[in-house]
Design a protein around this motif. Structure first.
Motif, short mmCIF file in Angstrom:
data_model
loop_
_atom_site.label_atom_id
_atom_site.label_comp_id
_atom_site.label_asym_id
_atom_site.label_seq_id
_atom_site.Cartn_x
_atom_site.Cartn_y
_atom_site.Cartn_z
N SER A 119 0.86 -1.17 0.00
CA SER A 119 0.00 0.00 0.00
C SER A 119 0.90 1.23 0.00
N PRO A 120 0.58 2.26 -0.79
CA PRO A 120 1.44 3.45 -0.82
C PRO A 120 1.56 4.14 0.54
N ASP A 121 0.54 4.00 1.39
CA ASP A 121 0.58 4.66 2.70
C ASP A 121 1.04 3.72 3.82
N GLY A 122 1.45 2.50 3.45
CA GLY A 122 1.95 1.55 4.44
C GLY A 122 0.87 0.80 5.19
N ALA A 123 -0.39 0.98 4.80
CA ALA A 123 -1.49 0.28 5.48
C ALA A 123 -1.38 -1.23 5.25
N GLU A 124 -1.92 -1.98 6.20
CA GLU A 124 -1.95 -3.43 6.05
C GLU A 124 -2.83 -3.81 4.87
N LEU A 125 -2.44 -4.87 4.19
CA LEU A 125 -3.23 -5.40 3.08
C LEU A 125 -4.21 -6.43 3.62
N PRO A 126 -5.26 -6.71 2.86
CA PRO A 126 -6.23 -7.71 3.32
C PRO A 126 -5.57 -9.07 3.57
N ALA A 127 -6.12 -9.77 4.53
CA ALA A 127 -5.61 -11.10 4.87
C ALA A 127 -5.86 -12.06 3.72
N TRP A 128 -4.99 -13.07 3.64
CA TRP A 128 -5.16 -14.12 2.63
C TRP A 128 -4.65 -15.42 3.21
N SER A 129 -4.99 -16.52 2.57
CA SER A 129 -4.53 -17.82 3.01
C SER A 129 -3.84 -18.54 1.87
N ALA A 130 -3.06 -19.55 2.21
CA ALA A 130 -2.29 -20.30 1.22
C ALA A 130 -3.21 -20.78 0.10
N GLY A 131 -2.78 -20.56 -1.14
CA GLY A 131 -3.56 -20.92 -2.32
C GLY A 131 -4.30 -19.75 -2.95
N GLN A 181 -4.70 -12.94 -13.40
CA GLN A 181 -4.69 -13.52 -12.07
C GLN A 181 -3.31 -14.11 -11.78
N TYR A 182 -2.82 -13.84 -10.56
CA TYR A 182 -1.54 -14.38 -10.12
C TYR A 182 -1.67 -14.90 -8.70
N SER A 183 -1.06 -16.05 -8.44
CA SER A 183 -1.08 -16.64 -7.10
C SER A 183 -0.18 -15.84 -6.17
N LEU A 184 -0.66 -15.65 -4.95
CA LEU A 184 0.17 -15.03 -3.92
C LEU A 184 1.16 -16.07 -3.43
N CYS A 185 2.42 -15.67 -3.30
CA CYS A 185 3.45 -16.66 -2.96
C CYS A 185 4.32 -16.22 -1.78
N GLY A 186 3.92 -15.21 -1.07
CA GLY A 186 4.69 -14.76 0.09
C GLY A 186 4.19 -15.43 1.36
N ASP A 187 4.35 -14.73 2.45
CA ASP A 187 3.96 -15.21 3.77
C ASP A 187 2.57 -14.67 4.11
N PRO A 188 1.57 -15.56 4.26
CA PRO A 188 0.22 -15.07 4.57
C PRO A 188 0.14 -14.27 5.88
N ASP A 189 1.09 -14.46 6.78
CA ASP A 189 1.08 -13.72 8.05
C ASP A 189 1.65 -12.31 7.90
N MET A 229 1.49 -22.97 0.87
CA MET A 229 0.85 -24.19 1.37
C MET A 229 1.85 -25.06 2.12
N LEU A 230 3.07 -25.18 1.59
CA LEU A 230 4.10 -25.93 2.28
C LEU A 230 4.36 -25.37 3.67
N ALA A 231 4.49 -24.04 3.73
CA ALA A 231 4.75 -23.39 5.01
C ALA A 231 3.58 -23.59 5.97
N SER A 232 2.34 -23.49 5.47
CA SER A 232 1.17 -23.70 6.33
C SER A 232 1.07 -25.13 6.82
N ALA A 233 1.32 -26.08 5.91
CA ALA A 233 1.27 -27.49 6.31
C ALA A 233 2.36 -27.79 7.34
N ASP A 234 3.55 -27.23 7.14
CA ASP A 234 4.64 -27.44 8.06
C ASP A 234 4.31 -26.85 9.43
N ALA A 235 3.71 -25.67 9.45
CA ALA A 235 3.36 -25.03 10.71
C ALA A 235 2.28 -25.80 11.46
N ALA A 236 1.38 -26.46 10.72
CA ALA A 236 0.29 -27.22 11.34
C ALA A 236 0.83 -28.51 11.93
#
Length: 133
Positions: A28-40, A54-62, A126-133
């Motif tokens: 965000s140009p003003d540094g605001a948090e972006l909407p939450a998302w989940s793996a996939g 359309q592009y898949s998000l591939c960073g850290d959902p947290d 997804m790998l990171a989420s599965a590993d964390a679970a």
């Protein structure tokens, strides 16, 4: 997740982690948090001349400070990958819609992940989420 959210973002970083792959970090140009998302999840990028890709998000959902997408340069591009590779640079504004998730990671006792090439992008979180679970 709301698919109707349209955001004005900025390219905070643009790198090439692999041959013909452009990784964009969007904020965000003003540094605001972006909407939450989940793996996939994925987002729509609204590009020139009415192009929507359309592009898949591939960073850290947290990490709500930025979204990351990886875009493969397609030699026979209909305009989306060419735009991302040739026209978008650090500091450039870009509009995005989403996120939405039609590829949600379902809880399971075990997982088998199979992916290759640029198709790895939705699998990474997804790998990171599965590993964390």
């Amino acid at each position: 997740m709301n698919t109707e959210i349209e955001l004005e973002l900025v390219v905070a970083a643009a790198t090439e982690p692999a041959t013909d792959v452009r990784l964009l970090e969007l904020r965000s140009p003003d540094g605001a948090e972006l909407p939450a998302w989940s793996a996939g999840a994925h987002i729509d990028l609204l590009l020139d001349d009415g192009l929507v890709r359309q592009y898949s998000l591939c960073g850290d959902p947290d990490d709500r400070s930025s979204w990351q997408v990886a875009v493969l340069r397609e030699p026979e591009s209909r305009g989306g990958s060419a735009h991302v590779h040739n026209k978008l640079g650090v500091g450039d504004p870009i509009k995005a819609r989403g996120p939405r998730n039609n590829f949600e990671l379902e809880p399971a006792a075990a997982y088998v992940f199979v992916a290759g090439g640029i198709g790895i992008t939705p699998i990474l979180p997804m790998l990171a989420s599965a590993d964390a679970a």
